[in-house]
Design an enzyme around this catalytic site. Structure first.
Site, short mmCIF file in Angstrom:
data_model
loop_
_atom_site.label_atom_id
_atom_site.label_comp_id
_atom_site.label_asym_id
_atom_site.label_seq_id
_atom_site.Cartn_x
_atom_site.Cartn_y
_atom_site.Cartn_z
N ASP A 25 25.59 -6.00 -1.20
CA ASP A 25 25.43 -4.97 -2.24
C ASP A 25 25.09 -5.68 -3.56
O ASP A 25 25.42 -6.85 -3.74
CB ASP A 25 26.72 -4.14 -2.43
CG ASP A 25 26.44 -2.77 -3.07
OD1 ASP A 25 26.56 -1.75 -2.37
OD2 ASP A 25 26.07 -2.72 -4.27
N LYS B 117 21.15 6.06 5.44
CA LYS B 117 21.08 7.26 4.60
C LYS B 117 19.71 7.39 3.93
O LYS B 117 19.10 6.39 3.56
CB LYS B 117 22.16 7.14 3.52
CG LYS B 117 22.09 8.25 2.49
CD LYS B 117 23.42 8.43 1.82
CE LYS B 117 23.61 7.48 0.66
NZ LYS B 117 24.98 7.61 0.15
N TRP C 288 33.09 1.56 4.29
CA TRP C 288 32.45 1.41 5.60
C TRP C 288 32.89 0.09 6.25
O TRP C 288 33.13 0.02 7.44
CB TRP C 288 30.91 1.47 5.48
CG TRP C 288 30.36 2.86 5.36
CD1 TRP C 288 31.03 3.97 4.90
CD2 TRP C 288 29.06 3.32 5.72
NE1 TRP C 288 30.21 5.07 4.96
CE2 TRP C 288 29.00 4.70 5.45
CE3 TRP C 288 27.92 2.68 6.23
CZ2 TRP C 288 27.85 5.46 5.69
CZ3 TRP C 288 26.77 3.44 6.47
CH2 TRP C 288 26.74 4.82 6.20
N ASP D 82 24.12 2.62 3.73
CA ASP D 82 24.52 3.81 2.96
C ASP D 82 23.90 3.70 1.56
O ASP D 82 24.37 4.32 0.61
CB ASP D 82 26.05 3.85 2.88
CG ASP D 82 26.60 5.23 2.52
OD1 ASP D 82 25.90 6.22 2.75
OD2 ASP D 82 27.73 5.28 2.02
N ASP E 228 20.33 -8.18 -3.78
CA ASP E 228 19.43 -7.04 -3.72
C ASP E 228 18.71 -7.09 -2.37
O ASP E 228 18.15 -8.14 -2.01
CB ASP E 228 18.43 -7.20 -4.88
CG ASP E 228 17.52 -6.00 -5.02
OD1 ASP E 228 17.24 -5.34 -4.00
OD2 ASP E 228 17.08 -5.74 -6.15
N GLY F 172 33.27 -0.48 -0.27
CA GLY F 172 33.77 -1.19 0.90
C GLY F 172 34.44 -0.33 1.97
O GLY F 172 34.99 -0.87 2.93
C1 LIG Z 1 27.08 5.23 -1.70
S1 LIG Z 1 27.30 3.56 -2.11
C2 LIG Z 1 27.83 2.86 -0.59
C3 LIG Z 1 29.24 3.23 -0.18
C4 LIG Z 1 29.76 2.40 0.96
N1 LIG Z 1 29.11 2.77 2.21
C5 LIG Z 1 31.25 2.57 1.14
O1 LIG Z 1 31.63 3.26 2.06
O2 LIG Z 1 32.03 2.02 0.39
C6 LIG Z 1 25.63 3.00 -2.23
C7 LIG Z 1 25.49 1.54 -2.60
O3 LIG Z 1 24.13 1.14 -2.46
C8 LIG Z 1 23.96 0.01 -3.30
N2 LIG Z 1 22.56 -0.34 -3.51
C9 LIG Z 1 21.60 0.41 -4.11
N3 LIG Z 1 20.43 -0.28 -4.19
C10 LIG Z 1 20.67 -1.49 -3.60
C11 LIG Z 1 19.86 -2.65 -3.39
N4 LIG Z 1 18.57 -2.69 -3.79
N5 LIG Z 1 20.41 -3.72 -2.77
C12 LIG Z 1 21.70 -3.69 -2.37
N6 LIG Z 1 22.53 -2.62 -2.56
C13 LIG Z 1 22.02 -1.53 -3.17
C14 LIG Z 1 24.66 0.48 -4.60
O4 LIG Z 1 24.99 -0.62 -5.41
C15 LIG Z 1 25.87 1.23 -4.05
O5 LIG Z 1 27.03 0.46 -4.11
#
Ligand SMILES: C[S@@+](CC[C@H](N)C(=O)[O-])C[C@H]1O[C@@H](n2cnc3c(N)ncnc32)[C@H](O)[C@@H]1O
Length: 215
Positions: A79, A159, A61, A119, A97, A59
């Site tokens: 997420d 990203k 961002w 991200d 998802d 969270g």
């Molecule tokens: C690096 S973290 C994000 C950090 C966030 N930007 C922050 O600042 O707190 C990447 C996130 O992408 C999510 N993610 C990966 N695949 C996903 C999907 N298919 N649908 C939704 N979220 C996904 C992961 O659960 C993870 O929490």
């Protein structure tokens, strides 16, 4: 070695300046400084802009976006994991998802967004080809959602782990936005393949095409 959910051992985290700074400044994660860099470079946010954050857990961002756009607008995060950090009540977070998210449903519910950020990262296995492929697929899904939910002129930043398809991904962003650029944040750990691709100004033709597709 025990690893935290963000991929660093506890010991490494205790020595990571960005992690320590985020903790001190009450952000949910060190990723906040990457978004800050993207914002400073590409002027993504302004007061009143509505924002969709894909892959928003834990969270940080969303915390940054709240500071930048204020309260009089729509901020939505998605997420597969539930966001637990405390956020103002006008921020709406959903567990889901992105492969199941319906862009037109989101647009009808929240209106068109000014900015879509992602991200998202796959759970990495250490097997580079597979990790890069899954990251590219998440990037393309984020681009699809952005093209389906942004207003004409809206911005996108997401990203991706850099691999062979990187130039193709930049071209895909160029096809949808007036300007496409890649960016390597200073807050990305050295040796990481992580890059961001930013699209500024969704083309009117993209927004128009989705309206006619939906009849
Ligand atoms: C690096 S973290 C994000 C950090 C966030 N930007 C922050 O600042 O707190 C990447 C996130 O992408 C999510 N993610 C990966 N695949 C996903 C999907 N298919 N649908 C939704 N979220 C996904 C992961 O659960 C993870 O929490």
């Amino acid at each position: 070695m025990a690893r935290s959910s963000r991929g660093l051992s506890d010991k490494a985290q205790r020595h990571d300046p960005a992690y320590l700074r985020a903790k001190k400044e009450n952000y949910a994660g060190r990723a906040v400084y990457k978004l800050q860099e993207l914002d400073q470079k590409f002027r993504l946010f302004k007061r009143g802009r509505s924002v969709l954050d894909l892959g928003c857990w834990p969270g940080s961002w969303l915390q940054y976006v709240v500071e930048r756009v204020g309260e009089e607008t729509t901020i939505v995060g998605v997420d597969i994991k539930e966001v637990e950090v405390e956020l103002p009540s006008f921020v709406q977070t959903f567990v889901g998802d992105v492969y199941k998210l319906k862009p037109e449903g989101f647009r009808k519910r929240f209106g068109e967004f000014d900015v879509v950020i992602s991200d998202m990262a796959p759970n990495t296995t250490g097997e580079v080809v597979g990790d890069v492929f899954r990251s590219e697929e998440l990037f393309l899904r984020a681009l699809e959602i952005a093209s389906g939910t942004l207003r004409t002129g809206g911005h996108f930043a997401a990203k991706v782990f850099q691999g062979e398809r990187f130039p193709e991904l930049i071209e895909a962003v160029k096809a949808n936005f007036s300007e496409a650029k890649s960016f390597h944040t200073k807050n990305t750990r050295s040796g990481s393949r992580e890059r961001y691709i930013v699209g500024r100004g969704l083309r009117a033709s993209v927004a128009k095409a989705r309206v006619s597709d939906e009849g």
